[in-house]
Design a protein around this motif. Structure first.
Motif, PDB file in Angstrom:
ATOM      1  N   ILE A 111      -0.909   4.712   4.457  1.00  0.00           N
ATOM      2  CA  ILE A 111      -2.210   5.255   4.829  1.00  0.00           C
ATOM      3  C   ILE A 111      -2.535   6.495   4.012  1.00  0.00           C
ATOM      4  O   ILE A 111      -3.598   6.611   3.400  1.00  0.00           O
ATOM      5  N   VAL A 112      -1.599   7.449   4.000  1.00  0.00           N
ATOM      6  CA  VAL A 112      -1.883   8.741   3.379  1.00  0.00           C
ATOM      7  C   VAL A 112      -2.007   8.612   1.866  1.00  0.00           C
ATOM      8  O   VAL A 112      -2.930   9.159   1.252  1.00  0.00           O
ATOM      9  N   ARG A 113      -1.096   7.888   1.228  1.00  0.00           N
ATOM     10  CA  ARG A 113      -1.164   7.737  -0.225  1.00  0.00           C
ATOM     11  C   ARG A 113      -2.472   7.080  -0.647  1.00  0.00           C
ATOM     12  O   ARG A 113      -3.083   7.445  -1.651  1.00  0.00           O
ATOM     13  N   SER A 114      -2.891   6.093   0.107  1.00  0.00           N
ATOM     14  CA  SER A 114      -4.123   5.400  -0.237  1.00  0.00           C
ATOM     15  C   SER A 114      -5.342   6.269   0.015  1.00  0.00           C
ATOM     16  O   SER A 114      -6.287   6.296  -0.779  1.00  0.00           O
ATOM     17  N   HIS A 153      -7.176 -14.041   1.914  1.00  0.00           N
ATOM     18  CA  HIS A 153      -8.631 -13.990   2.078  1.00  0.00           C
ATOM     19  C   HIS A 153      -9.066 -14.738   3.337  1.00  0.00           C
ATOM     20  O   HIS A 153     -10.008 -14.313   4.014  1.00  0.00           O
ATOM     21  N   HIS A 154      -8.381 -15.822   3.648  1.00  0.00           N
ATOM     22  CA  HIS A 154      -8.735 -16.607   4.833  1.00  0.00           C
ATOM     23  C   HIS A 154      -8.595 -15.762   6.103  1.00  0.00           C
ATOM     24  O   HIS A 154      -9.462 -15.788   6.981  1.00  0.00           O
ATOM     25  N   TYR A 155      -7.510 -14.990   6.197  1.00  0.00           N
ATOM     26  CA  TYR A 155      -7.267 -14.202   7.398  1.00  0.00           C
ATOM     27  C   TYR A 155      -8.050 -12.891   7.413  1.00  0.00           C
ATOM     28  O   TYR A 155      -8.500 -12.444   8.464  1.00  0.00           O
ATOM     29  N   PHE A 156      -8.194 -12.264   6.256  1.00  0.00           N
ATOM     30  CA  PHE A 156      -8.686 -10.889   6.242  1.00  0.00           C
ATOM     31  C   PHE A 156      -9.930 -10.653   5.395  1.00  0.00           C
ATOM     32  O   PHE A 156     -10.588  -9.626   5.563  1.00  0.00           O
ATOM     33  N   GLY A 157     -10.219 -11.512   4.448  1.00  0.00           N
ATOM     34  CA  GLY A 157     -11.363 -11.268   3.584  1.00  0.00           C
ATOM     35  C   GLY A 157     -10.992 -10.370   2.419  1.00  0.00           C
ATOM     36  O   GLY A 157     -10.134 -10.714   1.607  1.00  0.00           O
ATOM     37  N   SER A 158     -11.605  -9.206   2.338  1.00  0.00           N
ATOM     38  CA  SER A 158     -11.439  -8.320   1.187  1.00  0.00           C
ATOM     39  C   SER A 158     -10.170  -7.471   1.296  1.00  0.00           C
ATOM     40  O   SER A 158      -9.527  -7.410   2.349  1.00  0.00           O
ATOM     41  N   LYS A 159      -9.853  -6.785   0.201  1.00  0.00           N
ATOM     42  CA  LYS A 159      -8.707  -5.875   0.211  1.00  0.00           C
ATOM     43  C   LYS A 159      -8.911  -4.749   1.219  1.00  0.00           C
ATOM     44  O   LYS A 159      -7.964  -4.290   1.861  1.00  0.00           O
ATOM     45  N   GLU A 160     -10.155  -4.290   1.349  1.00  0.00           N
ATOM     46  CA  GLU A 160     -10.451  -3.240   2.326  1.00  0.00           C
ATOM     47  C   GLU A 160     -10.113  -3.694   3.734  1.00  0.00           C
ATOM     48  O   GLU A 160      -9.554  -2.928   4.537  1.00  0.00           O
ATOM     49  N   PHE A 214       0.826  -1.206   0.000  1.00  0.00           N
ATOM     50  CA  PHE A 214       0.000   0.000   0.000  1.00  0.00           C
ATOM     51  C   PHE A 214       0.863   1.260   0.000  1.00  0.00           C
ATOM     52  O   PHE A 214       0.492   2.271  -0.600  1.00  0.00           O
ATOM     53  N   ALA A 215       2.014   1.224   0.684  1.00  0.00           N
ATOM     54  CA  ALA A 215       2.905   2.380   0.708  1.00  0.00           C
ATOM     55  C   ALA A 215       3.475   2.660  -0.675  1.00  0.00           C
ATOM     56  O   ALA A 215       3.596   3.810  -1.096  1.00  0.00           O
ATOM     57  N   ALA A 216       3.826   1.604  -1.388  1.00  0.00           N
ATOM     58  CA  ALA A 216       4.460   1.776  -2.695  1.00  0.00           C
ATOM     59  C   ALA A 216       3.458   2.057  -3.806  1.00  0.00           C
ATOM     60  O   ALA A 216       3.736   2.827  -4.732  1.00  0.00           O
ATOM     61  N   ARG A 217       2.263   1.454  -3.724  1.00  0.00           N
ATOM     62  CA  ARG A 217       1.339   1.497  -4.854  1.00  0.00           C
ATOM     63  C   ARG A 217       0.024   2.206  -4.554  1.00  0.00           C
ATOM     64  O   ARG A 217      -0.726   2.515  -5.482  1.00  0.00           O
ATOM     65  N   GLY A 218      -0.272   2.463  -3.283  1.00  0.00           N
ATOM     66  CA  GLY A 218      -1.562   3.035  -2.945  1.00  0.00           C
ATOM     67  C   GLY A 218      -2.647   1.975  -2.950  1.00  0.00           C
ATOM     68  O   GLY A 218      -2.447   0.846  -3.405  1.00  0.00           O
ATOM     69  N   PHE A 219      -3.825   2.348  -2.461  1.00  0.00           N
ATOM     70  CA  PHE A 219      -4.902   1.372  -2.303  1.00  0.00           C
ATOM     71  C   PHE A 219      -5.380   0.830  -3.643  1.00  0.00           C
ATOM     72  O   PHE A 219      -5.570  -0.373  -3.812  1.00  0.00           O
ATOM     73  N   ASP A 220      -5.604   1.700  -4.620  1.00  0.00           N
ATOM     74  CA  ASP A 220      -6.189   1.266  -5.886  1.00  0.00           C
ATOM     75  C   ASP A 220      -5.300   0.287  -6.641  1.00  0.00           C
ATOM     76  O   ASP A 220      -5.795  -0.677  -7.225  1.00  0.00           O
ATOM     77  N   LYS A 221      -3.995   0.524  -6.651  1.00  0.00           N
ATOM     78  CA  LYS A 221      -3.088  -0.311  -7.445  1.00  0.00           C
ATOM     79  C   LYS A 221      -2.568  -1.525  -6.687  1.00  0.00           C
ATOM     80  O   LYS A 221      -2.065  -2.463  -7.313  1.00  0.00           O
ATOM     81  N   ALA A 222      -2.663  -1.518  -5.385  1.00  0.00           N
ATOM     82  CA  ALA A 222      -2.252  -2.696  -4.617  1.00  0.00           C
ATOM     83  C   ALA A 222      -3.231  -3.838  -4.881  1.00  0.00           C
ATOM     84  O   ALA A 222      -4.408  -3.619  -5.149  1.00  0.00           O
ATOM     85  N   SER A 223      -2.733  -5.063  -4.816  1.00  0.00           N
ATOM     86  CA  SER A 223      -3.590  -6.220  -5.093  1.00  0.00           C
ATOM     87  C   SER A 223      -3.350  -7.309  -4.056  1.00  0.00           C
ATOM     88  O   SER A 223      -2.266  -7.408  -3.468  1.00  0.00           O
ATOM     89  N   THR A 263     -12.713   4.688  -0.137  1.00  0.00           N
ATOM     90  CA  THR A 263     -12.800   3.625   0.862  1.00  0.00           C
ATOM     91  C   THR A 263     -11.647   3.731   1.850  1.00  0.00           C
ATOM     92  O   THR A 263     -11.837   3.670   3.071  1.00  0.00           O
ATOM     93  N   ALA A 264     -10.436   3.901   1.315  1.00  0.00           N
ATOM     94  CA  ALA A 264      -9.268   4.058   2.181  1.00  0.00           C
ATOM     95  C   ALA A 264      -9.372   5.339   3.004  1.00  0.00           C
ATOM     96  O   ALA A 264      -8.991   5.369   4.180  1.00  0.00           O
ATOM     97  N   ALA A 265      -9.904   6.403   2.391  1.00  0.00           N
ATOM     98  CA  ALA A 265     -10.071   7.662   3.116  1.00  0.00           C
ATOM     99  C   ALA A 265     -11.026   7.490   4.290  1.00  0.00           C
ATOM    100  O   ALA A 265     -10.813   8.039   5.379  1.00  0.00           O
ATOM    101  N   GLY A 266     -12.098   6.716   4.082  1.00  0.00           N
ATOM    102  CA  GLY A 266     -13.049   6.480   5.158  1.00  0.00           C
ATOM    103  C   GLY A 266     -12.427   5.718   6.315  1.00  0.00           C
ATOM    104  O   GLY A 266     -12.684   6.025   7.489  1.00  0.00           O
ATOM    105  N   ILE A 267     -11.600   4.730   6.003  1.00  0.00           N
ATOM    106  CA  ILE A 267     -10.914   3.972   7.049  1.00  0.00           C
ATOM    107  C   ILE A 267      -9.955   4.878   7.808  1.00  0.00           C
ATOM    108  O   ILE A 267      -9.902   4.877   9.050  1.00  0.00           O
ATOM    109  N   PHE A 268      -9.187   5.692   7.075  1.00  0.00           N
ATOM    110  CA  PHE A 268      -8.244   6.628   7.690  1.00  0.00           C
ATOM    111  C   PHE A 268      -8.989   7.647   8.551  1.00  0.00           C
ATOM    112  O   PHE A 268      -8.576   7.955   9.674  1.00  0.00           O
ATOM    113  N   ARG A 269     -10.089   8.152   8.022  1.00  0.00           N
ATOM    114  CA  ARG A 269     -10.885   9.142   8.751  1.00  0.00           C
ATOM    115  C   ARG A 269     -11.372   8.567  10.086  1.00  0.00           C
ATOM    116  O   ARG A 269     -11.320   9.227  11.119  1.00  0.00           O
TER     117      ARG A 269
END
Length: 222
Positions: A135-138, A75-82, A50-59, A144-150
């Motif tokens: 956090i900030v780049r995403s 996916h087993h541990y966390f589910g979605s990318k969010e 996420f630091a290198a690519r941001g939320f949208d480009k990270a996979s 979605t990332a902004a809402g989590i950060f907020r």
């Protein structure tokens, strides 16, 4: 009686080996190899991705590859990318939980400097800078990332700091102080605009402290 025969002479079945590993579960080898647990590796990989690519480009696939696990395990541990993002930033945000306590321990006329120094300490430390960049780049590029950060900022920083500065405008004061520091961090560490990016931290702390102090405790404009 041979080693492979039972007492009645009949062939004895070989001991059952471990069953096939279910997709998305850590193997026994991975659990006993001495390396960090898979969940920790995934969180560390997610922070870097996420630091290198941001939320949208990270996979999920890229996070799994760097953590040396199957994407199904992510996916087993966390589910979605969010949810991966939220786990990564909550872990990274943990050091910031001491910020309100440090400010509260200061005298009212020293609260601004204490808050500025605390925030700069997080950004100047390489161990916490990368997660904050994630956090900030995403958050800048994805709602979605902004809402989590907020939510993290509101729960763990603004709401707790506002308790130390009571009054009808306590939350607004704290939000303005935090906005001053988040904006500076964005320009210095993310966008890296000069000469701000190369300025001495002590110089910036000296310039920002009176402004942040005013937001926290100064007279309101009427």
């Amino acid at each position: 009686m041979t080693p492979r025969e039972g007492r009645d002479g009949a062939p004895r079945a070989a001991p059952a080996g471990p069953g096939p590993r279910r997709r998305g579960r850590p193997s026994a080898t991975a659990r006993t190899s001495g390396e960090p647990p898979a969940r920790e590796r995934i969180v560390a990989s997610a922070r870097a991705e996420f630091a290198a690519r941001g939320f949208d480009k990270a996979s999920i696939r890229g996070i799994a590859r760097a953590a040396h696990v199957d994407p199904a395990l992510v996916h087993h541990y966390f589910g979605s990318k969010e949810q991966v993002f939220e786990a990564a930033v909550e872990n990274a945000f943990a050091p910031a939980l001491t910020g309100p306590d440090e400010v509260a321990a200061a005298r009212p006329d020293e609260a601004g400097e204490r808050l500025v120094r605390f925030v700069f300490g997080l950004w100047e430390n390489p161990a916490t800078r990368e997660p904050l960049l994630a956090i900030v780049r995403s958050a800048v590029n994805n709602e979605t990332a902004a809402g989590i950060f907020r939510g993290l900022v509101a729960r763990n920083l603004v709401n707790r700091l506002a308790q130390q500065f009571p009054g009808p405008d306590g939350h607004e004061r704290v939000e303005l102080a935090v906005a001053q520091l988040v904006g500076t961090a964005l320009l210095r560490y993310v966008i890296r605009i000069e000469p701000l990016a190369s300025a001495d931290p002590e110089e910036l702390i000296a310039r920002l402290t009176p402004v942040v102090q005013h937001h926290l405790t100064g007279a309101s404009a009427d």
